[in-house]
Design an enzyme around this catalytic site. Structure first.
Site, PDB file in Angstrom:
ATOM      1  N   THR A 154      43.549  65.304  47.898  1.00 46.93           N
ATOM      2  CA  THR A 154      42.692  64.398  48.801  1.00 46.93           C
ATOM      3  C   THR A 154      41.352  65.091  49.309  1.00 46.93           C
ATOM      4  O   THR A 154      40.198  64.232  48.868  1.00 46.93           O
ATOM      5  CB  THR A 154      43.577  63.928  49.755  1.00 46.93           C
ATOM      6  OG1 THR A 154      44.781  63.454  49.172  1.00 46.93           O
ATOM      7  CG2 THR A 154      42.803  62.798  50.483  1.00 46.93           C
ATOM      8  N   ASN A 173      50.208  58.625  38.766  1.00 45.59           N
ATOM      9  CA  ASN A 173      51.237  59.125  39.324  1.00 45.59           C
ATOM     10  C   ASN A 173      52.376  58.255  39.361  1.00 45.59           C
ATOM     11  O   ASN A 173      53.575  58.538  39.736  1.00 45.59           O
ATOM     12  CB  ASN A 173      50.783  59.517  40.984  1.00 45.59           C
ATOM     13  CG  ASN A 173      50.143  58.656  41.426  1.00 45.59           C
ATOM     14  OD1 ASN A 173      48.857  57.981  41.132  1.00 45.59           O
ATOM     15  ND2 ASN A 173      50.569  58.126  42.674  1.00 45.59           N
ATOM     16  N   GLN A 207      48.619  65.041  38.212  1.00 47.07           N
ATOM     17  CA  GLN A 207      49.649  64.800  37.843  1.00 47.07           C
ATOM     18  C   GLN A 207      49.781  65.391  36.352  1.00 47.07           C
ATOM     19  O   GLN A 207      50.915  65.669  35.792  1.00 47.07           O
ATOM     20  CB  GLN A 207      50.197  63.335  37.712  1.00 47.07           C
ATOM     21  CG  GLN A 207      50.332  62.919  39.103  1.00 47.07           C
ATOM     22  CD  GLN A 207      51.689  63.363  40.018  1.00 47.07           C
ATOM     23  OE1 GLN A 207      52.521  64.172  39.349  1.00 47.07           O
ATOM     24  NE2 GLN A 207      51.707  62.992  41.224  1.00 47.07           N
ATOM     25  N   SER A 226      46.260  69.708  42.692  1.00 49.07           N
ATOM     26  CA  SER A 226      47.190  69.956  43.949  1.00 49.07           C
ATOM     27  C   SER A 226      48.140  70.931  43.696  1.00 49.07           C
ATOM     28  O   SER A 226      48.723  70.912  42.602  1.00 49.07           O
ATOM     29  CB  SER A 226      47.648  68.545  44.403  1.00 49.07           C
ATOM     30  OG  SER A 226      48.280  68.708  45.546  1.00 49.07           O
ATOM     31  N   HIS A 232      51.028  71.705  45.603  1.00 49.78           N
ATOM     32  CA  HIS A 232      52.207  71.294  45.569  1.00 49.78           C
ATOM     33  C   HIS A 232      52.833  70.521  44.707  1.00 49.78           C
ATOM     34  O   HIS A 232      54.196  70.113  44.984  1.00 49.78           O
ATOM     35  CB  HIS A 232      52.755  70.444  47.295  1.00 49.78           C
ATOM     36  CG  HIS A 232      51.955  69.276  47.308  1.00 49.78           C
ATOM     37  ND1 HIS A 232      52.989  68.222  47.370  1.00 49.78           N
ATOM     38  CD2 HIS A 232      50.795  68.721  47.537  1.00 49.78           C
ATOM     39  CE1 HIS A 232      52.208  66.809  47.546  1.00 49.78           C
ATOM     40  NE2 HIS A 232      50.836  67.289  47.709  1.00 49.78           N
ATOM     41  N   THR A 234      37.153  80.031  56.480  1.00 52.90           N
ATOM     42  CA  THR A 234      37.683  81.084  56.123  1.00 52.90           C
ATOM     43  C   THR A 234      38.591  81.305  54.710  1.00 52.90           C
ATOM     44  O   THR A 234      39.729  80.335  54.961  1.00 52.90           O
ATOM     45  CB  THR A 234      38.695  82.188  57.133  1.00 52.90           C
ATOM     46  OG1 THR A 234      37.602  82.408  58.071  1.00 52.90           O
ATOM     47  CG2 THR A 234      39.110  83.457  56.580  1.00 52.90           C
ATOM     48  N   CYS A 239      57.735  49.050  52.640  1.00 49.78           N
ATOM     49  CA  CYS A 239      57.913  47.797  53.329  1.00 49.78           C
ATOM     50  C   CYS A 239      57.238  47.991  54.733  1.00 49.78           C
ATOM     51  O   CYS A 239      57.478  49.091  55.498  1.00 49.78           O
ATOM     52  CB  CYS A 239      59.411  47.764  53.730  1.00 49.78           C
ATOM     53  SG  CYS A 239      60.487  47.104  52.472  1.00 49.78           S
TER      54      CYS A 239
END
Ligand code: PLP
Length: 380
Positions: A71, A151, A181, A201, A203, A239, A324
């Site tokens: 992001t 994704n 992805q 990314s 993760h 850093t 939802c």
């Protein structure tokens, strides 16, 4: 446990966990900017992680910027390019099936006067190339923003065709590509792709949360997003974290080493599930030529969340593509954009795989689906 939610996030691999432990060693905590030997040691290790990451991505070391997540990479690329290249035009081409990391940046650009044109996508999720060519032909297009692998559906972008059109019609237009992805699943050679900026990314590839990468091609100029001490050649101050860079590099090395075998395993899982789910009246919403790591399916007579929680009872984890809210039911904007009707989209569940998944898990998944149907569904 059966974890079929790898597009949301992945478990850190044992090698990544080991690399984290190594980076927490007594003499590894130095600031890469410090002049003493602890700093030099950290700096050398950090530089090595950058250059190996670049090598694996087919880029040069000075084109790789470590960030906190994809992001941040997207925000830096999209905003940084548009603010630095004001004279390149005010038009941006994209689609409405991008990840929110891109869409929200585009919405902000629109508020500040940019002309964002969202080209339509087909039922296979691919953007209309003729529309892209037409808009590029009008001039004024500074940037195009696309996603290499969607994704939610696994739809693969025809990036080579897009680059070819751009080179022919509007060579000065830059391309930002979300590769989140796709990373570690298909070969990526950044210099070969002909794109200018890419996001990645950690993760999603069995590294840690908190690390992403931004690629900026040499010669492409962008304004930095995070200002401060001028680390990473001024492109991303703060850093540097050796631990995070190292964990990304290790995960990427493993993903590249296992890519072929993993692709085969995941393809057989995907194929098996497509066949079995179809037999049970489910509708496969991922296109036939999607990346096999993502399988979007609408379960007959079950709303997304009901299926998600029913599977959870059996320690099986998947994603809904709908969320939802208390007031209104939201369904996936990506599926709607691809022409899926609202009722089908409300039943959509995303299964997403990794190299750790097996065909045995897929078989167990199907037998649990059968149990869920016989336990919970009163057929009319
Ligand atoms: N782009 C795509 C296609 C994604 O799937 C994701 C995460 O779901 C992102 C961007 C954002 O990644 P991150 O969580 O690293 O910010």
């Amino acid at each position: 446990m059966i974890y079929f939610d790898n597009s949301a996030t992945t478990r850190p691999s044992p090698l990544v966990i080991q690399s984290v432990k190594d980076c927490l060693g007594d003499d590894m905590f130095g600031n890469p900017g410090s002049l003493h030997k602890l700093g030099v040691k950290a700096d050398n290790a950090y530089r090595a992680a950058v250059s190996r990451t670049a090598e694996l991505l087919g880029a040069a070391g000075n084109e790789i910027i470590f960030t906190s997540c994809a992001t941040e990479s997207a925000n830096t690329a999209v905003n940084g390019y548009m603010s630095r290249n004001r004279r390149s035009g005010r038009t941006v081409i994209s689609t409405r099936t991008e990840h929110k990391a891109t869409l929200e940046c585009l919405a902000k650009l629109e508020q500040s006067g940019a002309n964002v044109v969202y080209v339509s996508v087909g039922s296979d999720g691919k953007p209309d190339l003729a529309e892209i060519e037409k808009i590029l032909g009008m001039g004024d297009c500074a940037l195009m923003c696309f996603t290499l692998v969607n994704n939610e559906t696994g739809s693969i972008l025809p990036i080579d065709d897009i680059v070819a059109i751009k080179r022919r019609v509007s060579p000065g237009t830059a391309i930002y590509l979300d590769c989140v992805q796709a990373l570690g699943k298909i070969n990526i050679n950044l210099h070969m792709t002909g794109v200018d900026m890419c996001s990645f990314s950690g993760h999603k590839i069995h590294s840690l949360k908190g690390v992403g990468v931004l690629y900026v091609r040499n010669g492409c100029r962008i304004d930095p997003y995070i200002l401060g001490g001028g680390q990473q050649s001024g492109m991303r101050s703060g850093t540097q974290s050796l631990l995070l860079a190292e964990s990304f590099k290790v995960a990427l090395e493993e993903a590249c080493d296992t890519m072929e075998q993993s692709y085969k395993t995941v393809s057989s899982i995907n194929l098996y599930l497509r066949e079995e789910l179809r037999k049970r009246g489910c509708r496969i919403l991922s296109p036939d030529d999607a990346l096999p790591y993502v399988l979007n399916v609408a379960f007959d007579s079950f709303e997304s969340e009901t299926m998600l929680h029913s599977l959870e009872i059996y320690d099986i984890y998947v994603s809904t593509v709908s969320a939802c809210s208390s007031k209104a039911k939201k369904v996936s904007y990506v599926l709607l954009e691809c022409g899926v009707d609202r009722k089908t989209a409300a039943n959509a569940v995303r299964l997403s795989f990794s190299r750790y998944n097996t065909l045995d898990e897929a078989e167990e998944f199907i037998s649990r689906v059968d149990e869920i149907y016989s336990r919970f569904l009163v057929r009319h």
